[in-house]
Design an enzyme around this catalytic site. Structure first.
Site, short mmCIF file in Angstrom:
data_model
loop_
_atom_site.label_atom_id
_atom_site.label_comp_id
_atom_site.label_asym_id
_atom_site.label_seq_id
_atom_site.Cartn_x
_atom_site.Cartn_y
_atom_site.Cartn_z
N ASN A 9 0.85 -1.19 0.00
CA ASN A 9 0.00 0.00 0.00
C ASN A 9 0.90 1.26 0.00
O ASN A 9 1.60 1.51 0.98
CB ASN A 9 -0.90 -0.05 1.24
CG ASN A 9 -1.84 1.15 1.34
OD1 ASN A 9 -1.45 2.28 1.02
ND2 ASN A 9 -3.05 0.91 1.79
N ASP A 72 -2.07 -4.20 10.16
CA ASP A 72 -3.43 -4.29 9.68
C ASP A 72 -4.17 -3.16 10.37
O ASP A 72 -4.05 -2.98 11.58
CB ASP A 72 -4.07 -5.64 9.99
CG ASP A 72 -5.29 -5.87 9.12
OD1 ASP A 72 -5.14 -5.86 7.88
OD2 ASP A 72 -6.40 -6.03 9.65
N SER A 73 -4.86 -2.39 9.58
CA SER A 73 -5.47 -1.20 10.16
C SER A 73 -6.81 -0.96 9.50
O SER A 73 -7.13 -1.57 8.48
CB SER A 73 -4.54 0.01 9.95
OG SER A 73 -4.24 0.15 8.58
P1 IMP Z 1 -5.12 -3.07 5.32
O1 IMP Z 1 -4.10 -2.77 4.25
O2 IMP Z 1 -5.79 -4.39 5.16
O3 IMP Z 1 -4.57 -2.86 6.69
O4 IMP Z 1 -6.28 -2.00 5.10
C1 IMP Z 1 -6.25 -0.73 5.66
C2 IMP Z 1 -7.36 0.15 5.08
O5 IMP Z 1 -7.93 0.90 6.16
C3 IMP Z 1 -6.82 1.18 4.10
O6 IMP Z 1 -6.89 0.74 2.78
C4 IMP Z 1 -7.70 2.38 4.35
O7 IMP Z 1 -8.90 2.24 3.64
C5 IMP Z 1 -8.03 2.26 5.84
N1 IMP Z 1 -7.03 3.01 6.65
C6 IMP Z 1 -6.12 2.50 7.53
N2 IMP Z 1 -5.37 3.47 8.08
C7 IMP Z 1 -5.79 4.61 7.53
C8 IMP Z 1 -5.37 5.96 7.68
O8 IMP Z 1 -4.42 6.32 8.40
N3 IMP Z 1 -6.05 6.87 6.96
C9 IMP Z 1 -7.07 6.55 6.13
N4 IMP Z 1 -7.49 5.31 5.93
C10 IMP Z 1 -6.85 4.33 6.63
#
Ligand code: IMP
Length: 196
Positions: A9, A72-73
């Site tokens: 990402n 993971d966020s």
């Molecule tokens: P992951 O890559 O499966 O952890 O998905 C994280 C998703 O959560 C991202 O694609 C965003 O849509 C959202 N997200 C997580 N952190 C942030 C942030 O700091 N700002 C805005 N969106 C976030």
């Protein structure tokens, strides 16, 4: 010292580099896991951020000769019982764009007056297929109807953060990292790495 990072990402990669440089004062460098893009991503089958971070860190740590971290966020809205949660990246479907995810968020939250929401970030560190540490933190805000600001990624333009009096989309990266879920979880990981 180097730590490998398991993400493709670009929004996160940029933040990770900035956060590590800030908190480690140049003592730790971050590199992408070698060959990360050449292997299929693991399925994120867990129902918690920490569980999915561990899946990714363990999986990619087999490709590296040192510690690998994965995060993971996501966004959790009270009125939506915690959604989009672990489905934040795919809220509008597999490989959904930020614009599509934001459109769904707005449609779902429109009828609700309770706009309380938080970003959550879990980070797992793994070596040779085993989790060796996890860190988790969050930041509280609320969802607004109009996007604001040129910065950040994902849901940032819709996430209003009261202490700033702006959305995260209006906060330059150096300002966001000091208070964000990712900045705080990373700070804990860096402190741990420096004490190892
Ligand atoms: P992951 O890559 O499966 O952890 O998905 C994280 C998703 O959560 C991202 O694609 C965003 O849509 C959202 N997200 C997580 N952190 C942030 C942030 O700091 N700002 C805005 N969106 C976030």
């Amino acid at each position: 010292m180097n730590i490998y990072c398991a993400t493709t990402n670009p929004g996160k990669l940029k933040e990770f580099g900035l956060i590590v440089a800030h908190y480690s004062q140049g003592r730790i460098t971050v590199e992408s896991v070698p060959g990360l893009k050449a292997v299929a991503a693991p399925e994120e089958t867990e129902t918690t951020f920490a569980g999915n971070a561990a899946i990714k860190a363990c999986y990619y740590s087999r490709l590296a000769d040192g510690p690998v971290f994965a995060d993971d966020s996501g966004l959790a809205c009270d009125a939506l019982n915690g959604a989009p949660g672990v489905y934040s990246a795919r809220y509008a479907g597999e490989h959904a764009t930020d614009a599509a995810n934001n459109a769904r968020l707005l449609a779902e939250i429109a009828p609700h007056s309770n706009r309380a929401a938080r970003f959550v970030c879990a980070i797992a560190v793994a070596e040779q297929g085993n989790t060796v540490a996890t860190f988790e933190d969050f930041v509280e805000g609320r969802i607004v109807d109009e996007p604001k600001g040129p910065y950040g990624f994902g849901y940032d333009p819709f996430f209003y953060y009261p202490p700033f009096g702006t959305t995260f989309g209006e906060a330059p990266p150096e300002k966001k990292l000091l208070v964000s879920h990712r900045g705080k979880a990373m700070a804990a990981m860096i402190a741990w790495l420096l004490l190892r």
